[in-house]
Design an enzyme around this catalytic site. Sequence first.
Site, PDB file in Angstrom:
ATOM      1  N   HIS A 237       0.831  -1.202   0.000  1.00 15.06           N
ATOM      2  CA  HIS A 237       0.000   0.000   0.000  1.00 15.06           C
ATOM      3  C   HIS A 237       0.866   1.253   0.000  1.00 15.06           C
ATOM      4  O   HIS A 237       0.605   2.220  -0.723  1.00 15.06           O
ATOM      5  CB  HIS A 237      -0.905  -0.038   1.242  1.00 15.06           C
ATOM      6  CG  HIS A 237      -1.903   1.073   1.292  1.00 15.06           C
ATOM      7  ND1 HIS A 237      -2.563   1.424   2.434  1.00 15.06           N
ATOM      8  CD2 HIS A 237      -2.358   1.931   0.344  1.00 15.06           C
ATOM      9  CE1 HIS A 237      -3.365   2.436   2.192  1.00 15.06           C
ATOM     10  NE2 HIS A 237      -3.261   2.763   0.928  1.00 15.06           N
TER      11      HIS A 237
ATOM     12  N   GLU B   8      -5.137 -12.506 -14.648  1.00 11.65           N
ATOM     13  CA  GLU B   8      -3.934 -12.337 -13.833  1.00 11.65           C
ATOM     14  C   GLU B   8      -3.189 -13.644 -13.573  1.00 11.65           C
ATOM     15  O   GLU B   8      -2.079 -13.614 -13.040  1.00 11.65           O
ATOM     16  CB  GLU B   8      -4.300 -11.719 -12.476  1.00 11.65           C
ATOM     17  CG  GLU B   8      -4.965 -10.370 -12.578  1.00 11.65           C
ATOM     18  CD  GLU B   8      -5.482  -9.897 -11.236  1.00 11.65           C
ATOM     19  OE1 GLU B   8      -4.707  -9.252 -10.505  1.00 11.65           O
ATOM     20  OE2 GLU B   8      -6.654 -10.186 -10.918  1.00 11.65           O
TER      21      GLU B   8
ATOM     22  N   ASP C 176       0.638  -9.088 -11.810  1.00  9.48           N
ATOM     23  CA  ASP C 176       0.433 -10.421 -11.238  1.00  9.48           C
ATOM     24  C   ASP C 176       0.616 -11.506 -12.294  1.00  9.48           C
ATOM     25  O   ASP C 176       1.158 -12.579 -12.005  1.00  9.48           O
ATOM     26  CB  ASP C 176      -0.962 -10.536 -10.609  1.00  9.48           C
ATOM     27  CG  ASP C 176      -0.950 -10.197  -9.128  1.00  9.48           C
ATOM     28  OD1 ASP C 176       0.086 -10.443  -8.482  1.00  9.48           O
ATOM     29  OD2 ASP C 176      -1.962  -9.690  -8.618  1.00  9.48           O
TER      30      ASP C 176
ATOM     31  N   CYS D  98      -3.700  -3.062 -17.429  1.00 11.22           N
ATOM     32  CA  CYS D  98      -3.226  -2.145 -16.388  1.00 11.22           C
ATOM     33  C   CYS D  98      -2.043  -2.811 -15.695  1.00 11.22           C
ATOM     34  O   CYS D  98      -2.078  -4.000 -15.397  1.00 11.22           O
ATOM     35  CB  CYS D  98      -4.319  -1.792 -15.392  1.00 11.22           C
ATOM     36  SG  CYS D  98      -5.194  -3.195 -14.703  1.00 11.22           S
TER      37      CYS D  98
END
Length: 778
Positions: free
Chosen positions: A369, A610, A634, A681
């Site tokens: 984060h 992913e 990922d 993305c």
Amino acid sequence: MSMLSVLRKIVQEVSTAPDLESVLDLIVRRIQRAMRTEVCSIFLLDSVQKRYVLRATQGLNQEAVGKVSLSMTEGIVGLVGQRAEPINLEDAFSHPAFHYLQSTGEERFHAFLGVPIIHHRSVLGVLVVQQHDLRRFDESEEAFLVTVSAQLAGVIAHAEATGSINSEQHPQAEAKAVHDRRFDGVAAASGVAIGTVVVATIDAELETVPDKTPHDVEQELHSLEMAMEAVRDDIRTAGRSLAQRLKSEEQALFDVYLRMLDDPALKTEIEAHIRAGNWVQGALREVILGHVKQFNAMEDAYLRERATDVRDLGRRILSYLQESAGPMEVDYPDDSILIADELSPAMLGMVPENKLVGLVSVTGSGNSHAAIMARSIGIPTVMGVVDLPFTRLEGRKVIVDGYSGRIYVNPSEQLLEAFREVMREERLVAAGLEGLRDLPAETTDGYRMPLWVNTGLVADVTRSLERGAEGIGLYRTEIPFMIRDFFPSEQEQLQSYRSQMEAFAPRPVTMRTLDIGGDKALPYFPIEEDNPFLGWRGIRVTLDHPEIFLVQVRAMLRASEGLNNLRIMLPMVTSVHEVEEAMRQIDRALAELQDEGYAVERPMVGVMVEVPAAVYQVRRFARIVDFISVGSNDLTQYLLAVDRNNPRVAGLYAPYHPAVLRALQYIARETRKEGKPVSICGEMAADPGGALLLMAMGYEVLSMNSNNLPRVKSAIRGVSLARAQSLLSQVLRMDDAEEIHRYLRRTLKHLGLGQLTRPRLPNQQEPAEDDPDCSGAD
């Protein structure tokens, strides 16, 4: 005693040694005794002089330590380093590489066994044992020495790094201080920062307390006395209040604590560290953690358990010291670089935004984060710098290289100037890109490529719109969940989502449903697993908890009322069943809200590809959803079986690996066969070279961090679609990820877009620029 027991004891003893010299001395003495050999020596590589220096010995002349050295190609020691493998000789004198070291006294010894000391693929030095007899060391002896070397390499590296930092604390040591000391981690947010370290401290956490010079030694000593007395009173009070409810052996624990507090040796040791120049909290940390290590190294199980007691006592004293000091008034310099054992979002908020120039985390990941926030606000960041002795760095000047994931401590003026030049280049490039905001990302032959952004913070909205974002390709909904102490209500989620949708309306906003697990944990919903990346995460969690999923979807749908720019995206799907079940839940939430009178419409629903299982089902998914989006970060990780957040293997994480590129091309081709839009993305879309490849593959939307959007737009406007397709064709014939990456950089430079690539960094090799294949036909 077995060799395994001996090895364990050596590792335990060495880990408690206070400095590098003690570490090396312990190693040579213990190995000499364990192997019953006549000589054990350690040669460490001086990275500046490029020589192996004799740093410790048991059996050779002590006067030679620190004075005798060999070049990297000299002697059998140099050969061990070159080959990075053991060399076992019956008679070293007869070997062609033998080089006699005068003043060591080694002429008496014939048998030679040398093994490399390797840490993170780098040879730190050579561990040598010698004997007078003409004989080869047997296989068990060689195996033992190799094992010891492997076990102790990390300890030596850490001690060496800490020693190089410590030597800089004293003016008289300046002559031998290690300049440009480099520590490697994981690049988390690109850019370069030069600044002054501020160490983030966690309340009552000994390991995070930094070293500081005390302003008033007597006041520090008084604070220690008061804190120890307060803890003593607490323990006595607790002992009396629980006396009737505890067994005698449990009551004895209070007596153990009191005896430690009353032992004058503990207090005297802490006071000595204070008088030597450390503040009371840093002195306490040094002494307590030193005792903890000593207890952990003991063979007796009962004594090893005392380490917990000592640590607990230290935390109690530290808590009082921090409480009596009150909220720490930190005078943040204008060039603050925040360093922590593990960065958290709360820590980022400690530093005024206009003073924070760089971030470093000893642990943590490039996808944490804190790292996501750092990329969002454009702060150069390096994570996972596991060897960094961060508590020694308060107030030091450092360089943060967020491109290559490196930290430089005690930088020389030459290195500082080199990185200042990089920063000047960055500012010039950024200024040149500002004029692109209102221009489309359109190739020279008229192909239009929509550029969207990845968001998750309120601050992302303004920044994204300022850079000309045309939509949100990934809104990380877990971030509002992560900054609370409990699951947010439907109303709280609605407000958060509405602010994003309103700001971007009528542009599309793609909201990923809650994606926790893996490296994204909620403090109030812990998921403890041995292998979290292959465990309970993403869609698996929310389908198992429909009460969480339905509330979130209802909040999304209500937030889109009257705007109708919502797209819902499902993460980590692996089967058609998961997608169908999630679609049923979304339809249920939609029907409920319409029954309740809300004017909500069914949004577009898509899935994130992913994992490899999703790659080969992408056409099936495309038949039942409205769009496909690839999560390239990922997907790369799972395809290559590389945890990119692990500093030990992060170098193997290669977005341009041929297997990754072929998988991405396959996804785009298969999705188009079903007539559904496909977007991507991830970090690859944020790289100018990667963006050109993805555009050529047929991806219809690229979503990225807003800070990278102007560079990608400039790259797209500087080429034709035909040129990008030619580039892709060339790249797909290549077999090596690094070769592909270099080729992309050279091609961009050939096209006049060199300013968009990673700047030329000091201390790094640059590939040759003259590639005959760069020009390629348009």
